[in-house]
Write a protein that holds these residues in place. Sequence first.
Motif, mmCIF file in Angstrom:
data_model
loop_
_atom_site.group_PDB
_atom_site.id
_atom_site.type_symbol
_atom_site.label_atom_id
_atom_site.label_comp_id
_atom_site.label_asym_id
_atom_site.label_seq_id
_atom_site.Cartn_x
_atom_site.Cartn_y
_atom_site.Cartn_z
ATOM 1 N N TYR A 10 -14.475 6.200 -10.102
ATOM 2 C CA TYR A 10 -13.261 5.610 -9.918
ATOM 3 C C TYR A 10 -12.027 5.292 -11.198
ATOM 4 O O TYR A 10 -13.737 4.686 -12.320
ATOM 5 C CB TYR A 10 -12.647 4.517 -8.813
ATOM 6 C CG TYR A 10 -13.332 5.246 -7.799
ATOM 7 C CD1 TYR A 10 -13.692 5.320 -7.126
ATOM 8 C CD2 TYR A 10 -11.275 5.733 -7.335
ATOM 9 C CE1 TYR A 10 -13.837 5.720 -5.541
ATOM 10 C CE2 TYR A 10 -11.487 5.657 -5.958
ATOM 11 C CZ TYR A 10 -12.117 5.954 -5.131
ATOM 12 O OH TYR A 10 -12.603 6.753 -3.801
ATOM 13 N N SER A 55 0.279 -1.103 0.052
ATOM 14 C CA SER A 55 -0.174 0.024 0.052
ATOM 15 C C SER A 55 1.057 1.072 0.237
ATOM 16 O O SER A 55 2.333 1.250 0.920
ATOM 17 C CB SER A 55 -0.820 0.096 1.035
ATOM 18 O OG SER A 55 -1.680 -0.994 1.536
ATOM 19 N N ARG A 93 -9.489 -0.695 -4.890
ATOM 20 C CA ARG A 93 -8.129 -0.752 -4.288
ATOM 21 C C ARG A 93 -8.034 0.655 -3.755
ATOM 22 O O ARG A 93 -7.107 0.788 -2.630
ATOM 23 C CB ARG A 93 -7.549 -1.159 -4.779
ATOM 24 C CG ARG A 93 -7.545 -2.391 -5.815
ATOM 25 C CD ARG A 93 -6.727 -3.116 -6.116
ATOM 26 N NE ARG A 93 -6.240 -2.597 -7.533
ATOM 27 C CZ ARG A 93 -5.073 -2.164 -8.261
ATOM 28 N NH1 ARG A 93 -4.291 -1.943 -7.312
ATOM 29 N NH2 ARG A 93 -4.763 -1.986 -9.067
ATOM 30 N N PHE A 94 -8.792 1.862 -4.556
ATOM 31 C CA PHE A 94 -7.870 2.699 -4.438
ATOM 32 C C PHE A 94 -9.001 3.531 -3.470
ATOM 33 O O PHE A 94 -10.304 3.691 -3.694
ATOM 34 C CB PHE A 94 -7.405 3.395 -5.475
ATOM 35 C CG PHE A 94 -5.973 2.798 -6.130
ATOM 36 C CD1 PHE A 94 -5.797 1.838 -5.898
ATOM 37 C CD2 PHE A 94 -5.901 3.615 -7.521
ATOM 38 C CE1 PHE A 94 -4.122 1.290 -6.351
ATOM 39 C CE2 PHE A 94 -3.978 3.627 -7.767
ATOM 40 C CZ PHE A 94 -3.659 2.178 -7.562
ATOM 41 N N VAL A 97 -8.610 -0.099 -10.500
ATOM 42 C CA VAL A 97 -8.483 0.376 -9.289
ATOM 43 C C VAL A 97 -9.209 0.649 -8.576
ATOM 44 O O VAL A 97 -9.702 0.775 -7.182
ATOM 45 C CB VAL A 97 -7.445 1.988 -9.697
ATOM 46 C CG1 VAL A 97 -6.589 2.281 -10.206
ATOM 47 C CG2 VAL A 97 -9.202 3.016 -9.510
ATOM 48 N N ARG A 140 0.122 5.997 0.489
ATOM 49 C CA ARG A 140 -0.974 6.898 -0.132
ATOM 50 C C ARG A 140 -0.145 8.215 -0.725
ATOM 51 O O ARG A 140 1.172 8.373 0.231
ATOM 52 C CB ARG A 140 -1.659 7.398 1.837
ATOM 53 C CG ARG A 140 -2.817 8.221 1.957
ATOM 54 C CD ARG A 140 -3.599 8.282 3.009
ATOM 55 N NE ARG A 140 -2.606 9.354 3.368
ATOM 56 C CZ ARG A 140 -3.201 9.866 4.592
ATOM 57 N NH1 ARG A 140 -3.849 9.999 4.761
ATOM 58 N NH2 ARG A 140 -1.969 10.930 5.191
ATOM 59 N N ASP A 183 0.627 -1.136 -12.077
ATOM 60 C CA ASP A 183 0.033 0.516 -11.109
ATOM 61 C C ASP A 183 1.624 1.230 -11.413
ATOM 62 O O ASP A 183 0.718 2.365 -10.746
ATOM 63 C CB ASP A 183 -0.399 0.472 -9.799
ATOM 64 C CG ASP A 183 -1.471 -0.087 -9.491
ATOM 65 O OD1 ASP A 183 -1.733 -1.987 -8.724
ATOM 66 O OD2 ASP A 183 -2.651 0.085 -10.268
ATOM 67 N N LEU A 229 -4.596 10.420 -2.370
ATOM 68 C CA LEU A 229 -5.194 8.478 -2.999
ATOM 69 C C LEU A 229 -4.556 7.464 -1.944
ATOM 70 O O LEU A 229 -3.328 7.509 -1.889
ATOM 71 C CB LEU A 229 -4.788 8.745 -4.190
ATOM 72 C CG LEU A 229 -5.059 7.465 -5.080
ATOM 73 C CD1 LEU A 229 -6.572 7.999 -5.723
ATOM 74 C CD2 LEU A 229 -4.297 7.338 -6.841
ATOM 75 N N GLN A 230 -5.525 6.623 -1.553
ATOM 76 C CA GLN A 230 -5.253 5.856 -0.125
ATOM 77 C C GLN A 230 -5.153 4.230 -1.795
ATOM 78 O O GLN A 230 -6.085 3.988 -2.198
ATOM 79 C CB GLN A 230 -5.973 5.285 0.282
ATOM 80 C CG GLN A 230 -5.569 3.987 1.305
ATOM 81 C CD GLN A 230 -4.259 4.355 1.695
ATOM 82 O OE1 GLN A 230 -3.536 5.255 2.827
ATOM 83 N NE2 GLN A 230 -3.638 3.372 1.945
ATOM 84 N N MET A 231 -4.130 3.828 -1.854
ATOM 85 C CA MET A 231 -3.766 2.814 -2.395
ATOM 86 C C MET A 231 -3.637 1.441 -2.288
ATOM 87 O O MET A 231 -2.069 1.490 -1.524
ATOM 88 C CB MET A 231 -2.455 3.218 -3.920
ATOM 89 C CG MET A 231 -3.222 4.632 -5.203
ATOM 90 S SD MET A 231 -1.756 4.984 -6.012
ATOM 91 C CE MET A 231 -0.220 4.711 -4.625
#
Length: 121
Positions: free
Chosen positions: A59, A17, A66-67, A63, A19, A89, A80-82
């Motif tokens: 979105y 992950s 997931r995002f 993604v 961010r 990606d 953007l939390q990934m």
Amino acid sequence: QVQLVESGGGSVQAGGSLRLSCAASGYTVSSNCMGWFRQAPEKQREGVATIRNNGITTYADSVKGRFTISKDNAKNTLYLQMNSLKPEDTAMYYCAADPTVYCSGGYFRYWGQGTQVTVSS
């Protein structure tokens, strides 16, 4: 003068992950529309996520789930939390601001310099 400054990129293994943050000056993130875009080498830039001033988000299919795009109006910052990152990606990620009501590609007028995200398998 509008400035958008991204941070938070880096290298991570698949499944990890990150961010991303986008600090804005000269522009209020709570107004109209903000978005994240990405561009991989030799590929066209693509939209990742957008968030309107009313909080409605969109979105890219690639993604979804997931995002997560969000913003902190008090900090005037976009995030953007990934999660569950995949090698596909990998790209330069840009935040952008659309001062109109359209919240659509061509209307994003202000852009940051980008932050690199690299996902290894």
